[in-house]
Design a protein around this motif. Structure first.
Motif, PDB file in Angstrom:
ATOM      1  N   THR A  20      40.106  44.856  29.906  1.00 45.73           N
ATOM      2  CA  THR A  20      40.700  45.065  30.913  1.00 45.73           C
ATOM      3  C   THR A  20      39.912  43.906  31.952  1.00 45.73           C
ATOM      4  OG1 THR A  20      40.198  47.236  31.664  1.00 45.73           O
ATOM      5  CG2 THR A  20      42.477  46.679  30.168  1.00 45.73           C
ATOM      6  N   GLY A  21      40.519  43.841  33.471  1.00 47.18           N
ATOM      7  CA  GLY A  21      39.966  43.227  34.307  1.00 47.18           C
ATOM      8  C   GLY A  21      41.578  43.171  35.787  1.00 47.18           C
ATOM      9  N   VAL A  22      40.494  43.160  36.781  1.00 45.71           N
ATOM     10  CA  VAL A  22      41.759  43.218  38.129  1.00 45.71           C
ATOM     11  C   VAL A  22      40.941  42.696  39.414  1.00 45.71           C
ATOM     12  CG1 VAL A  22      40.688  45.103  39.002  1.00 45.71           C
ATOM     13  CG2 VAL A  22      43.128  45.096  39.736  1.00 45.71           C
ATOM     14  N   GLU A  23      41.929  41.954  39.779  1.00 45.76           N
ATOM     15  CA  GLU A  23      42.009  40.593  40.674  1.00 45.76           C
ATOM     16  C   GLU A  23      42.405  40.748  41.428  1.00 45.76           C
ATOM     17  OE1 GLU A  23      42.127  35.791  41.110  1.00 45.76           O
ATOM     18  OE2 GLU A  23      44.245  37.170  40.830  1.00 45.76           O
ATOM     19  N   ILE A  24      41.432  41.179  42.737  1.00 46.38           N
ATOM     20  CA  ILE A  24      41.993  41.473  44.235  1.00 46.38           C
ATOM     21  C   ILE A  24      41.806  40.624  44.622  1.00 46.38           C
ATOM     22  CG2 ILE A  24      42.033  43.159  45.765  1.00 46.38           C
ATOM     23  CD1 ILE A  24      39.937  44.865  44.241  1.00 46.38           C
ATOM     24  N   ARG A  25      43.214  39.939  45.781  1.00 40.05           N
ATOM     25  CA  ARG A  25      43.202  38.441  46.314  1.00 40.05           C
ATOM     26  C   ARG A  25      44.257  38.948  47.403  1.00 40.05           C
ATOM     27  NH1 ARG A  25      45.660  33.283  43.262  1.00 40.05           N
ATOM     28  NH2 ARG A  25      45.200  32.632  45.231  1.00 40.05           N
ATOM     29  N   GLU A  26      44.053  37.478  48.425  1.00 38.80           N
ATOM     30  CA  GLU A  26      45.296  38.030  49.468  1.00 38.80           C
ATOM     31  C   GLU A  26      46.266  36.968  48.626  1.00 38.80           C
ATOM     32  OE1 GLU A  26      43.633  33.358  51.366  1.00 38.80           O
ATOM     33  OE2 GLU A  26      42.240  34.803  51.674  1.00 38.80           O
ATOM     34  N   ALA A  27      47.385  37.356  49.852  1.00 40.66           N
ATOM     35  CA  ALA A  27      48.397  36.671  49.219  1.00 40.66           C
ATOM     36  C   ALA A  27      49.835  36.453  50.618  1.00 40.66           C
ATOM     37  CB  ALA A  27      49.667  37.673  47.977  1.00 40.66           C
ATOM     38  N   GLU A  71      48.938  49.607  53.852  1.00 36.45           N
ATOM     39  CA  GLU A  71      48.462  49.995  52.181  1.00 36.45           C
ATOM     40  C   GLU A  71      47.354  49.990  51.534  1.00 36.45           C
ATOM     41  OE1 GLU A  71      52.851  50.275  48.940  1.00 36.45           O
ATOM     42  OE2 GLU A  71      52.280  49.089  49.485  1.00 36.45           O
ATOM     43  N   ALA A  72      47.480  48.134  51.320  1.00 34.43           N
ATOM     44  CA  ALA A  72      45.827  48.524  51.058  1.00 34.43           C
ATOM     45  C   ALA A  72      44.477  48.987  51.661  1.00 34.43           C
ATOM     46  CB  ALA A  72      45.661  46.377  50.947  1.00 34.43           C
ATOM     47  N   PHE A  73      44.401  49.439  53.108  1.00 36.58           N
ATOM     48  CA  PHE A  73      43.784  49.625  53.826  1.00 36.58           C
ATOM     49  C   PHE A  73      43.817  51.436  53.576  1.00 36.58           C
ATOM     50  CE2 PHE A  73      42.309  51.906  57.469  1.00 36.58           C
ATOM     51  CZ  PHE A  73      41.180  51.691  57.823  1.00 36.58           C
ATOM     52  N   GLY A  74      44.679  52.024  52.592  1.00 35.10           N
ATOM     53  CA  GLY A  74      45.109  53.083  52.732  1.00 35.10           C
ATOM     54  C   GLY A  74      44.188  53.093  51.377  1.00 35.10           C
ATOM     55  N   LEU A  75      44.297  52.590  50.389  1.00 33.36           N
ATOM     56  CA  LEU A  75      43.959  52.451  49.145  1.00 33.36           C
ATOM     57  C   LEU A  75      42.618  52.838  49.408  1.00 33.36           C
ATOM     58  CD1 LEU A  75      44.532  52.163  45.977  1.00 33.36           C
ATOM     59  CD2 LEU A  75      44.274  49.110  46.430  1.00 33.36           C
ATOM     60  N   ALA A  76      41.763  51.580  50.318  1.00 36.37           N
ATOM     61  CA  ALA A  76      40.680  51.427  50.654  1.00 36.37           C
ATOM     62  C   ALA A  76      40.746  53.029  51.044  1.00 36.37           C
ATOM     63  CB  ALA A  76      40.476  50.337  51.158  1.00 36.37           C
ATOM     64  N   GLY A 142      29.319  51.529  42.165  1.00 33.20           N
ATOM     65  CA  GLY A 142      28.848  50.291  43.289  1.00 33.20           C
ATOM     66  C   GLY A 142      30.504  49.475  43.878  1.00 33.20           C
ATOM     67  N   LYS A 143      30.918  48.669  42.106  1.00 31.79           N
ATOM     68  CA  LYS A 143      31.604  47.771  41.820  1.00 31.79           C
ATOM     69  C   LYS A 143      33.396  48.817  42.390  1.00 31.79           C
ATOM     70  CE  LYS A 143      30.681  44.730  38.230  1.00 31.79           C
ATOM     71  NZ  LYS A 143      30.728  43.737  38.696  1.00 31.79           N
ATOM     72  N   PHE A 144      33.440  49.734  42.454  1.00 27.32           N
ATOM     73  CA  PHE A 144      34.493  50.828  42.825  1.00 27.32           C
ATOM     74  C   PHE A 144      35.059  50.954  44.605  1.00 27.32           C
ATOM     75  CE2 PHE A 144      36.473  54.921  43.303  1.00 27.32           C
ATOM     76  CZ  PHE A 144      37.923  54.903  42.905  1.00 27.32           C
ATOM     77  N   LEU A 145      33.263  51.030  44.925  1.00 31.33           N
ATOM     78  CA  LEU A 145      32.896  51.315  46.420  1.00 31.33           C
ATOM     79  C   LEU A 145      33.212  49.631  47.179  1.00 31.33           C
ATOM     80  CD1 LEU A 145      30.266  53.810  47.053  1.00 31.33           C
ATOM     81  CD2 LEU A 145      32.549  54.005  47.414  1.00 31.33           C
ATOM     82  N   PHE A 146      33.218  48.502  46.792  1.00 30.47           N
ATOM     83  CA  PHE A 146      32.966  47.786  46.819  1.00 30.47           C
ATOM     84  C   PHE A 146      34.581  46.865  46.505  1.00 30.47           C
ATOM     85  CE2 PHE A 146      32.717  42.615  46.940  1.00 30.47           C
ATOM     86  CZ  PHE A 146      32.428  42.721  47.577  1.00 30.47           C
ATOM     87  N   LEU A 151      39.050  45.735  50.164  1.00 28.46           N
ATOM     88  CA  LEU A 151      40.484  45.786  50.193  1.00 28.46           C
ATOM     89  C   LEU A 151      40.743  46.362  52.142  1.00 28.46           C
ATOM     90  CD1 LEU A 151      41.384  48.567  47.209  1.00 28.46           C
ATOM     91  CD2 LEU A 151      42.694  45.839  47.818  1.00 28.46           C
ATOM     92  N   LYS A 152      39.466  46.951  52.395  1.00 26.17           N
ATOM     93  CA  LYS A 152      39.771  47.049  54.001  1.00 26.17           C
ATOM     94  C   LYS A 152      39.222  45.655  54.696  1.00 26.17           C
ATOM     95  CE  LYS A 152      37.148  51.465  54.785  1.00 26.17           C
ATOM     96  NZ  LYS A 152      35.968  52.113  54.870  1.00 26.17           N
TER      97      LYS A 152
END
Length: 168
Positions: A20-27, A71-76, A142-146, A151-152
């Protein structure tokens, strides 16, 4: 000389696991009136996907979760709390709910971050769920914290609006 297509640059962070994977990006979200876009607002998109081939024709292979900047900041912040926990734990964002079409039921999408322990192993994961479908992406610390820091940063950058100026 090699030829290139027109490349579009955007801020993006991708995390891959074995399957699996996840992509975090601007929208962005567009608002329309009479077929014309009258406003656009910044958003942050998390696109979860499976790297394995479909096993059934109707199998879900990706799920998108679009966050408002705060909401993204809260997730961070949740990622930071979970990473700092000494015990396994799970934090969830408020579910996103959308009305169904005609006879269809309401669509509910959830997003969770967790610290897990199973069979003497432990780790972190980002998980999205919609109905009976779930995609979980195990992530090293490390990737979790990054992801949290990314996200912040994106949350602040995506806090914008474009509007048609009203003539006074």
């Amino acid at each position: 000389m090699p030829q290139t297509n027109d490349l579009k640059r955007y801020r993006c962070y991708e995390i891959f696991s074995q399957s699996t994977g996840v992509e975090i990006r601007e929208a962005f979200k567009a608002h329309e009136e009479g077929g014309l876009v009258t406003e656009r607002t910044g958003r942050v998109q998390l696109r979860f996907f499976k790297l394995t081939p479909r096993t059934a024709p109707d199998e879900v292979t990706q799920i998108r979760f679009i966050c408002e900047p705060d909401e993204a900041f809260g997730l961070a912040l949740m990622i930071g709390q979970v990473a700092a926990s000494t015990a396994p734990c799970k934090e969830k964002l408020a579910p996103h709910k959308f009305p169904g079409h005609e006879q269809a039921a309401e669509t509910v999408t959830t997003l969770a971050v967790e610290k897990w322990e199973r069979g003497g192993k432990s780790g972190y994961a980002l998980t999205v769920g919609r109905g009976k479908d779930f995609i979980s992406v195990p992530v090293p610390l490390g990737k979790f914290l990054f992801a949290g820091e990314f996200l912040k940063s994106l949350a602040v950058e995506q806090c914008w609006v474009e509007r048609v100026e009203k003539k006074h």
